[in-house]
Every structure is written in structure tokens, then in C-alpha cells.
Design an enzyme around this catalytic site. Structure first.
Site, mmCIF file in Angstrom:
data_model
loop_
_atom_site.group_PDB
_atom_site.id
_atom_site.type_symbol
_atom_site.label_atom_id
_atom_site.label_comp_id
_atom_site.label_asym_id
_atom_site.label_seq_id
_atom_site.Cartn_x
_atom_site.Cartn_y
_atom_site.Cartn_z
ATOM 1 N N ASP A 160 0.817 -1.230 0.000
ATOM 2 C CA ASP A 160 0.000 0.000 0.000
ATOM 3 C C ASP A 160 0.844 1.269 0.000
ATOM 4 O O ASP A 160 0.350 2.332 0.378
ATOM 5 C CB ASP A 160 -0.918 0.005 1.235
ATOM 6 C CG ASP A 160 -2.314 -0.520 0.905
ATOM 7 O OD1 ASP A 160 -2.644 -0.645 -0.290
ATOM 8 O OD2 ASP A 160 -3.072 -0.798 1.851
ATOM 9 N N LYS A 163 -0.417 4.589 -1.129
ATOM 10 C CA LYS A 163 -1.383 5.368 -0.340
ATOM 11 C C LYS A 163 -0.726 6.592 0.296
ATOM 12 O O LYS A 163 -1.404 7.540 0.667
ATOM 13 C CB LYS A 163 -2.004 4.492 0.744
ATOM 14 C CG LYS A 163 -3.090 3.591 0.203
ATOM 15 C CD LYS A 163 -3.872 2.944 1.316
ATOM 16 C CE LYS A 163 -5.013 2.124 0.730
ATOM 17 N NZ LYS A 163 -5.626 1.252 1.735
HETATM 18 FE FE LIG Z 1 -4.255 -1.350 -1.403
#
Ligand SMILES: [Fe+2]
Length: 358
Positions: A160, A163
Site C-alpha cells: 500500500d 497510499k
Molecule cells: Fe491497497
């Protein structure tokens, strides 16, 4: 048992040490909480702690896959790397993956208490470490070599990373996202991939780890993003990370909803093979988690309350349960006339800790 700090009361006793966001020890196991300690925990953004419940931890079969210290250290490394992307070598992340891998491979391969609740700004880091751990455990079940486990772990820890390039106001929005906001969120896999792809030398990330960053939101039935890949078009590493990602997100409290109990998520996953996820990966994953982790307070079908003390791996929904207050241990593998009706809610569990606890 785990309780949110908002539910703590003076007099409760810590069953496990509590560490701060920088890995420092805040309070040790066995400390009896006072109002001052409880306020200090809240000030340090500690959201959940383990307190002694009606059944002492010593009598429970707790399988700690990851020590809290290694978990917090991995969060800290990830956090400081993200804050200084240009100047910090990615090798610090690799070292964290090695430490996680060493700990997991040291012989404990079942997860009990990975699903902590985190504040929104720390969520991504805690979530990434937990997804990495779950992915490595699944890889072990699938017979992966250490080299493959490392690539799987590194990609899952970084999955991630995109993000960090998304507007926090959108990322941490408490309410429902608008279609435009969801489109912004959907850019994080490609953003993360672009952020890492040009790293060279000792900072180069393995291509199979890179795939995870780009593909972890793809779904087996083609309903995922960003490329709507389908079935065997999705590499197995990304599918493992996808399952771990969804499981961990669903069993964790978020700003916009409460966590689902692990038993409900487990059942949902059992029913989801070859729809959203690959069945082989789902089966390997479900052998690593438990619908009723040790320490869960449950209501049985005859109305009695008990605490799960150990699992029966072939029958995950029929663990051993210690009744409260009698202390009698029922093995639900043998007591076939009884089933677990439901886990107690955190509020109901809190009342039990106060009634029968330390
Ligand atoms: Fe994700």
C-alpha cells in the site's frame, strides 16, 4: 483478552507488555492499570491492550506469531522510510522483512491476535506489517522457499505504499466515498509501483514483489482494479496479498465502521473460493487463521458463557472452551450437542472481565 483503551477500567491487569509507536516499552505485563496509566495509553495513541480476563493467559494456548516488539519496529521502519523517501535506502525495509521472516520461521505458525485497532494515520503501517505476516504464513503453507517468502513478504509490506501519495482527507474520510474519491483511491497501486520501479542496486525491489504492489486489488472474477485482471492472469503472490489484505482490513476497526468478528470473516472467506479469490490460496490462508482465537469469550448454544482456550485445527469452529465461572473445560470436538452461538461483543466481554476478572 483484547480491550479497546476506551473500555479500560482502573484495577484491570495487563496480560502483555504495551509498546509505543517508536517501539519503546510503555507498560509491562502484570501492571495493574490506574486512571493515570489509562490516560497515558490514550495519549500515546494506544488503541487496544491485552488485559487478564476471566481465564488467565497462562491457561490459554496463545500462539504468538510475531512479538509486539518486532511488529512495532517494522512499523517504525516503514514510517520513517516513507517520511524520507529520497534519502533512506529501501534496504532498511528489506532488513525488517528478514526480521519478520526469521521470527515467523522460528516455529510458530498460527495467528491468534494480529488484528489490533489502529488510529487512521498509523493504520496503513500496522496493516502493512500484519498483511506481510499473514502473507508469509500462507506462503509457508504453500511450501515456498525462503527466497520466495522474502519476495512475498517485501511486496506485501510495501503493497500500500502508493497510499502515501493519496490525499489523507480522502484516505481517512470517515463517511462513504464519492465515485470521484474512490477513483482517487484506485490510483494507489499504480502510484506505488511507479514510486518503486526505478530503484536500482541494493534498493531494487524483486519483480514479483513489484507485481504485488500493482496487482493486490485485482480479483479472481475480474472485478478488481487497476487492470481488471482475471483468474490465472493474476500472479499467486498478489492473490495471497489480496486475501491477507481483505481479511486484515475486515477484522480491524476503521474510522468508518466497526471490525467484523473473525468467525464471520472466516465464513465469508470459506464461501468465496474461485469467486473473488483463488480457492487454493483461500484454503492455505484459512489454515493460518482461526475463527475463534484463544481468549475469545463466546456464548454456547445452551446459553452458557466460556472462553476459548485452544483450537482443534481439523474443526476450527469446535475449539476447547473453558466455562465461566465453573472453570470446566469443554472440548467441542467431542461435545457434539453444543455449538458456539456467537462471540461476545466487546461491551459484553468487558462486563465479564469486570465480574470475574482480576
Ligand atoms: Fe491497497
Amino acid at each position: 483478552m483484547k480491550l479497546p483503551t476506551t473500555h479500560l477500567l482502573p484495577g484491570m491487569k495487563l496480560a502483555k507488555p504495551v509498546y509505543g509507536n517508536c517501539g519503546e516499552l510503555l507498560l509491562n505485563r502484570g501492571v495493574v492499570l490506574t486512571s493515570r496509566y489509562i490516560n497515558a495509553l490514550k495519549r500515546n495513541n494506544v488503541i487496544v491492550v491485552d488485559v487478564d480476563g476471566p481465564v488467565p493467559y497462562d491457561e490459554m494456548e496463545i500462539n504468538e506469531t510475531l512479538s509486539e516488539k518486532i511488529r512495532v519496529e517494522a512499523m517504525r521502519v516503514l514510517n520513517s522510510w516513507v517520511k524520507n523517501l529520497e534519502n533512506t535506502p529501501i534496504s532498511s525495509i528489506f532488513e525488517s522483512v528478514e526480521a519478520l521472516l526469521d521470527e515467523i520461521l522460528s516455529g510458530k505458525a498460527v495467528i491468534d491476535h494480529l488484528t489490533d485497532i489502529c488510529s487512521s494515520d498509523l493504520y496503513t503501517f500496522a496493516h502493512s506489517v500484519d498483511v506481510c505476516t499473514l502473507a508469509i504464513l500462507t506462503g509457508i503453507r504453500l511450501g515456498y522457499s525462503r527466497e520466495k517468502l522474502f519476495a512475498l513478504g517485501a511486496g506485501s509490506l510495501l503493497h500500500d505504499i502508493g497510499k502515501t501519495l493519496i490525499d489523507p482527507a480522502v484516505l481517512n474520510k470517515p463517511g462513504k466515498l464519492t465515485p470521484e474519491e474512490f477513483k482517487i483511491i484506485m490510483t494507489h497501486p499504480a502510484k506505488g509501483w511507479k514510486l518503486i520501479k526505478n530503484k536500482k542496486g541494493e534498493n531494487e525491489v524483486h519483480p514479483r514483489s513489484m507485481n504485488i504492489i500493482l496487482n493486490h486489488h485485482e480479483r479472481y472474477d475480474g472485478t478488481g482494479y487497476p487492470r481488471n485482471l482475471k483468474g490465472s492472469e493474476i500472479d499467486e503472490f498478489s492473490m495471497i496479498c489480496a486475501v491477507a489484505d481483505v481479511y486484515n482490513a475486515m477484522t480491524t476497526d476503521r474510522v468508518y465502521r466497526k471490525a467484523f468478528p473473525p468467525n464471520e470473516v472466516y465464513e465469508m472467506f470459506q464461501a468465496s473460493g474461485n469467486t473473488k479469490f483463488d480457492l487454493r490460496v483461500i484454503n492455505a490462508f484459512l489454515s493460518c487463521v482461526k475463527p475463534y482465537p484463544a481468549g475469545t469469550l463466546v456464548r454456547l448454544s445452551n446459553g452458557t458463557i466460556g472462553c476459548v482456550v485452544s483450537a482443534n485445527p481439523p474443526l476450527p469452529f469446535r475449539p476447547k472452551v473453558q466455562l465461566i465461572p465453573s472453570g470446566e473445560i469443554l472440548d467441542l470436538e467431542k461435545e457434539l450437542s453444543l455449538v458456539i452461538e456467537a462471540p461476545l461483543s466487546p461491551e459484553e466481554a468487558q462486563k465479564f472481565v469486570i465480574s470475574y476478572g482480576p
